[in-house]
Write a protein that holds these residues in place. Structure first.
Motif, PDB file in Angstrom:
ATOM      1  N   THR A 276       0.828  -1.205   0.000  1.00  0.00           N
ATOM      2  CA  THR A 276       0.000   0.000   0.000  1.00  0.00           C
ATOM      3  C   THR A 276       0.866   1.259   0.000  1.00  0.00           C
ATOM      4  O   THR A 276       0.556   2.253  -0.673  1.00  0.00           O
ATOM      5  CB  THR A 276      -0.938   0.023   1.226  1.00  0.00           C
ATOM      6  OG1 THR A 276      -1.708  -1.177   1.249  1.00  0.00           O
ATOM      7  CG2 THR A 276      -1.871   1.214   1.176  1.00  0.00           C
ATOM      8  N   LEU A 277       1.961   1.218   0.744  1.00  0.00           N
ATOM      9  CA  LEU A 277       2.872   2.361   0.798  1.00  0.00           C
ATOM     10  C   LEU A 277       3.354   2.736  -0.595  1.00  0.00           C
ATOM     11  O   LEU A 277       3.252   3.902  -1.022  1.00  0.00           O
ATOM     12  CB  LEU A 277       4.063   2.025   1.700  1.00  0.00           C
ATOM     13  CG  LEU A 277       5.191   3.065   1.761  1.00  0.00           C
ATOM     14  CD1 LEU A 277       4.697   4.337   2.426  1.00  0.00           C
ATOM     15  CD2 LEU A 277       6.399   2.495   2.487  1.00  0.00           C
ATOM     16  N   PHE A 278       3.872   1.763  -1.337  1.00  0.00           N
ATOM     17  CA  PHE A 278       4.400   2.049  -2.666  1.00  0.00           C
ATOM     18  C   PHE A 278       3.284   2.236  -3.701  1.00  0.00           C
ATOM     19  O   PHE A 278       3.418   3.037  -4.629  1.00  0.00           O
ATOM     20  CB  PHE A 278       5.356   0.937  -3.101  1.00  0.00           C
ATOM     21  CG  PHE A 278       6.700   1.005  -2.428  1.00  0.00           C
ATOM     22  CD1 PHE A 278       7.698   1.824  -2.923  1.00  0.00           C
ATOM     23  CD2 PHE A 278       6.956   0.264  -1.283  1.00  0.00           C
ATOM     24  CE1 PHE A 278       8.936   1.904  -2.306  1.00  0.00           C
ATOM     25  CE2 PHE A 278       8.187   0.331  -0.653  1.00  0.00           C
ATOM     26  CZ  PHE A 278       9.189   1.152  -1.163  1.00  0.00           C
ATOM     27  N   ARG A 280       0.256   3.522  -3.224  1.00  0.00           N
ATOM     28  CA  ARG A 280      -0.294   4.864  -3.086  1.00  0.00           C
ATOM     29  C   ARG A 280       0.715   5.935  -3.488  1.00  0.00           C
ATOM     30  O   ARG A 280       0.351   6.998  -3.991  1.00  0.00           O
ATOM     31  CB  ARG A 280      -0.766   5.095  -1.641  1.00  0.00           C
ATOM     32  CG  ARG A 280      -1.975   4.259  -1.250  1.00  0.00           C
ATOM     33  CD  ARG A 280      -3.207   4.660  -2.035  1.00  0.00           C
ATOM     34  NE  ARG A 280      -3.639   6.023  -1.717  1.00  0.00           N
ATOM     35  CZ  ARG A 280      -4.581   6.678  -2.374  1.00  0.00           C
ATOM     36  NH1 ARG A 280      -5.177   6.119  -3.415  1.00  0.00           N
ATOM     37  NH2 ARG A 280      -4.913   7.910  -2.025  1.00  0.00           N
ATOM     38  N   ARG A 281       1.991   5.638  -3.280  1.00  0.00           N
ATOM     39  CA  ARG A 281       3.032   6.583  -3.720  1.00  0.00           C
ATOM     40  C   ARG A 281       2.975   6.771  -5.237  1.00  0.00           C
ATOM     41  O   ARG A 281       3.104   7.898  -5.750  1.00  0.00           O
ATOM     42  CB  ARG A 281       4.412   6.045  -3.309  1.00  0.00           C
ATOM     43  CG  ARG A 281       5.601   6.857  -3.845  1.00  0.00           C
ATOM     44  CD  ARG A 281       5.658   8.228  -3.185  1.00  0.00           C
ATOM     45  NE  ARG A 281       6.859   8.946  -3.552  1.00  0.00           N
ATOM     46  CZ  ARG A 281       7.063   9.613  -4.679  1.00  0.00           C
ATOM     47  NH1 ARG A 281       6.098   9.656  -5.582  1.00  0.00           N
ATOM     48  NH2 ARG A 281       8.185  10.237  -4.914  1.00  0.00           N
ATOM     49  N   LEU A 282       2.745   5.695  -5.966  1.00  0.00           N
ATOM     50  CA  LEU A 282       2.637   5.772  -7.412  1.00  0.00           C
ATOM     51  C   LEU A 282       1.374   6.519  -7.848  1.00  0.00           C
ATOM     52  O   LEU A 282       1.368   7.224  -8.848  1.00  0.00           O
ATOM     53  CB  LEU A 282       2.640   4.373  -8.021  1.00  0.00           C
ATOM     54  CG  LEU A 282       3.945   3.586  -7.902  1.00  0.00           C
ATOM     55  CD1 LEU A 282       3.740   2.160  -8.398  1.00  0.00           C
ATOM     56  CD2 LEU A 282       5.063   4.265  -8.664  1.00  0.00           C
ATOM     57  N   GLY A 285       1.563  10.357  -5.496  1.00  0.00           N
ATOM     58  CA  GLY A 285       2.801  11.121  -5.583  1.00  0.00           C
ATOM     59  C   GLY A 285       3.487  11.421  -4.275  1.00  0.00           C
ATOM     60  O   GLY A 285       4.475  12.165  -4.252  1.00  0.00           O
ATOM     61  N   HIS A 286       3.019  10.888  -3.152  1.00  0.00           N
ATOM     62  CA  HIS A 286       3.704  11.103  -1.885  1.00  0.00           C
ATOM     63  C   HIS A 286       3.494   9.907  -0.970  1.00  0.00           C
ATOM     64  O   HIS A 286       2.621   9.072  -1.195  1.00  0.00           O
ATOM     65  CB  HIS A 286       3.220  12.389  -1.210  1.00  0.00           C
ATOM     66  CG  HIS A 286       1.747  12.388  -0.875  1.00  0.00           C
ATOM     67  ND1 HIS A 286       0.810  12.918  -1.730  1.00  0.00           N
ATOM     68  CD2 HIS A 286       1.052  11.908   0.186  1.00  0.00           C
ATOM     69  CE1 HIS A 286      -0.401  12.773  -1.194  1.00  0.00           C
ATOM     70  NE2 HIS A 286      -0.276  12.163  -0.042  1.00  0.00           N
ATOM     71  N   TRP A 287       4.321   9.837   0.067  1.00  0.00           N
ATOM     72  CA  TRP A 287       4.202   8.762   1.055  1.00  0.00           C
ATOM     73  C   TRP A 287       3.115   9.134   2.055  1.00  0.00           C
ATOM     74  O   TRP A 287       3.150  10.211   2.649  1.00  0.00           O
ATOM     75  CB  TRP A 287       5.524   8.561   1.793  1.00  0.00           C
ATOM     76  CG  TRP A 287       6.717   8.420   0.904  1.00  0.00           C
ATOM     77  CD1 TRP A 287       7.680   9.355   0.666  1.00  0.00           C
ATOM     78  CD2 TRP A 287       7.086   7.270   0.130  1.00  0.00           C
ATOM     79  NE1 TRP A 287       8.615   8.873  -0.206  1.00  0.00           N
ATOM     80  CE2 TRP A 287       8.289   7.590  -0.556  1.00  0.00           C
ATOM     81  CE3 TRP A 287       6.522   6.004  -0.062  1.00  0.00           C
ATOM     82  CZ2 TRP A 287       8.929   6.696  -1.402  1.00  0.00           C
ATOM     83  CZ3 TRP A 287       7.167   5.112  -0.903  1.00  0.00           C
ATOM     84  CH2 TRP A 287       8.345   5.449  -1.565  1.00  0.00           C
ATOM     85  N   ASP A 288       2.165   8.244   2.284  1.00  0.00           N
ATOM     86  CA  ASP A 288       1.016   8.559   3.135  1.00  0.00           C
ATOM     87  C   ASP A 288       0.915   7.550   4.281  1.00  0.00           C
ATOM     88  O   ASP A 288       0.634   6.366   4.066  1.00  0.00           O
ATOM     89  CB  ASP A 288      -0.275   8.540   2.316  1.00  0.00           C
ATOM     90  CG  ASP A 288      -1.436   9.201   3.040  1.00  0.00           C
ATOM     91  OD1 ASP A 288      -1.603   8.918   4.242  1.00  0.00           O
ATOM     92  OD2 ASP A 288      -2.156   9.995   2.422  1.00  0.00           O
ATOM     93  N   ASP A 291      -2.674   5.902   4.735  1.00  0.00           N
ATOM     94  CA  ASP A 291      -2.967   4.837   3.787  1.00  0.00           C
ATOM     95  C   ASP A 291      -2.259   3.542   4.181  1.00  0.00           C
ATOM     96  O   ASP A 291      -2.808   2.446   4.045  1.00  0.00           O
ATOM     97  CB  ASP A 291      -2.545   5.244   2.377  1.00  0.00           C
ATOM     98  CG  ASP A 291      -3.520   6.235   1.746  1.00  0.00           C
ATOM     99  OD1 ASP A 291      -4.702   6.229   2.145  1.00  0.00           O
ATOM    100  OD2 ASP A 291      -3.105   7.008   0.872  1.00  0.00           O
TER     101      ASP A 291
END
Length: 467
Positions: A276-278, A280-282, A285-288, A291
């Motif tokens: 989910t980290l990566f 959502r980053r894609l 555009g940021h680390w959340d 999420d």
């Protein structure tokens, strides 16, 4: 062997099993605190008091409802070992003559039951009248959830993997409740959210989503770790007896599955979190961090069904898919203008359904025998389709998902619709804009410093802060 020695050993075994089950129940109850912190951090500050109160209500109302009705519906039976929580004894918690059910077992099942309403409460947060919480919490905990629990977990349940007549020769394996707990709570929340509609301002005039982030990320992270901690009672604790007689395997016991279950739980949640980290980053555009927290919980929800019957490597697959199920459903819900403030429907429903199906694909025969036949040699049972176990188990898993969807829909859907028609479900637009804490609970959860000290002191405080 001396009879006195045998009785003493049996007493010690019963005591250890009871202590283990009670400790697991306490861990599951800690999840209520996790739910409370997660919910509080995920809503806007003007509704913090309301969501905290609803979490308390879920526990106290659910306790009485499950005591009076729920446990009887879930585990009541007929015959010489009849459960005394049934019939004319609905209202009397008496000493239980059968070793099949005792106070420890009741407490553990109660901790599970009150978790269901908490899932639903998250779906309808920030726009629901408090009286509606009281009604749906009592109904869901006392009548709707226990029927599903009986189907899957009672020895007399028609979906149970321990019944005398196994569906498709297998029964549905839902070890700790991906379907029984999470899918039930999510479908109830789905109907509540659909009937209430989205929060004011959640979508603009063109139907595009407007971000409504929770007010406290610290509470969300704290709640996530508390839920993680509690899940070690939720999943491994579902081995209700860790010391059991294994007829033909002298060096095995349920205790050997407890550690593996804790490991599969951890791996599934961790994998879902990192994916989910990566992912959502894609997408954004940021680390959340928020999420990622939901991703971790989605992995836990998914593995809850098969945690005891799969290998650790399979748990990683479970978590990987769960993350994408959650991400995909969140995107779909925004397109459909469906508003669930905590993503509870997507998380507990989507990942819960995936978890039940996952078990039918990856369950190992040796672990199925360990968990459900006390390790007895010579037993043959259906197991995961992708492990060569045939169609029996996966068929039963699909049936479980379908009947849960149907049962919860025909019970909770009409209940929420009736509450809406009676004008006791959703608050007014004016109250929603002002916030539930002010309009319904006597004031804000947080006191502004200028309200506490007065304008002149506030300005002086700000001047000193800026120096």
């Amino acid at each position: 062997m001396d009879t006195t020695t045998t009785n003493w050993e049996a007493s010690v075994t019963d005591s250890i099993n009871a202590i283990y089950l009670l400790f697991s129940a306490y861990l599951v109850f800690v999840m209520q605190l996790g739910f409370a912190m997660l919910c509080a951090g995920s809503v806007r500050a003007k509704n913090a008091m309301n969501i905290m109160l609803t979490n308390v209500v879920d526990a106290v109302v659910g306790s009485l409802s499950y005591y009076l009705f729920g446990f009887a519906f879930a585990f009541g039976s007929e015959g010489p070992n009849a459960n005394p929580f049934i019939g004319t004894q609905f209202f009397a918690l008496k000493d239980i003559p059968s070793s099949s059910y005792d106070y420890s077992f009741f407490l553990y099942q109660w901790a599970f039951a009150i978790a269901v309403a908490g899932i639903t409460a998250g779906s309808i947060a920030e726009r629901t009248q408090f009286s509606a919480y009281l009604i749906f919490s009592f109904f869901l905990t006392g009548f709707v959830y226990p029927i599903v629990a009986h189907w899957v977990w009672s020895p007399s349940g028609w979906l149970s993997p321990t019944s005398g007549s196994l569906l498709f020769g297998s029964g549905a394996i839902d070890f700790a409740g991906s379907g029984v707990i999470h899918l039930v709570g999510a479908i109830a929340g789905l109907w509540g959210s659909l009937i209430e509609g989205p929060r004011v301002g959640r979508f603009d005039a063109f139907g595009k989503p407007v971000t409504m982030r929770g007010h406290n990320a610290t509470l969300v992270v704290l709640g996530t770790f508390l839920l993680w901690f509690g899940w070690f009672g939720f999943n491994p604790g579902s081995f209700n007896k860790i010391l059991v007689a294994y007829p033909n395997v002298s060096d095995q016991g349920n205790w050997t599955g407890v550690g593996r279950t804790a490991v599969t739980t951890t791996l599934a949640g961790s994998t879902a979190g990192i994916v989910t980290l990566f992912g959502r980053r894609l997408l954004v555009g940021h680390w959340d961090a928020l999420d990622v927290c939901n991703g971790v919980l989605g992995g836990f929800v998914a593995i809850t069904s098969g945690c005891s019957v799969v290998e650790p490597w399979a748990a990683i697959i479970c978590g990987f898919v769960a993350a994408w199920v959650l991400i995909g459903l969140n995107i779909l819900c925004l397109k459909l203008r469906f508003d669930d403030p905590l993503e509870a429907t997507q998380l507990h429903g989507g990942c819960g359904a995936w978890g039940v199906i996952f078990t039918g694909l990856f369950a190992e025969q040796k672990f199925v025998i360990q968990a459900y036949d006390s390790g007895e040699a010579g037993i043959s049972r259906p197991y995961g389709l992708l492990r060569g176990g045939g169609w029996g188990l996966i068929g039963a898993q699909v049936v479980e998902v379908v009947v849960v969807l149907f049962w919860v829909s025909i019970t909770m859907g009409p209940m929420f619709y009736t509450l809406q028609k009676l004008d006791i479900l959703r608050i007014s637009i004016e109250e929603e804009i002002a916030g539930l804490d002010i309009s319904r609970h006597g004031g804000k959860a947080y006191i502004d410093i200028h309200e506490e000290a007065g304008p002149q002191h506030y300005h002086e405080y700000m001047r000193l802060q800026n120096q």
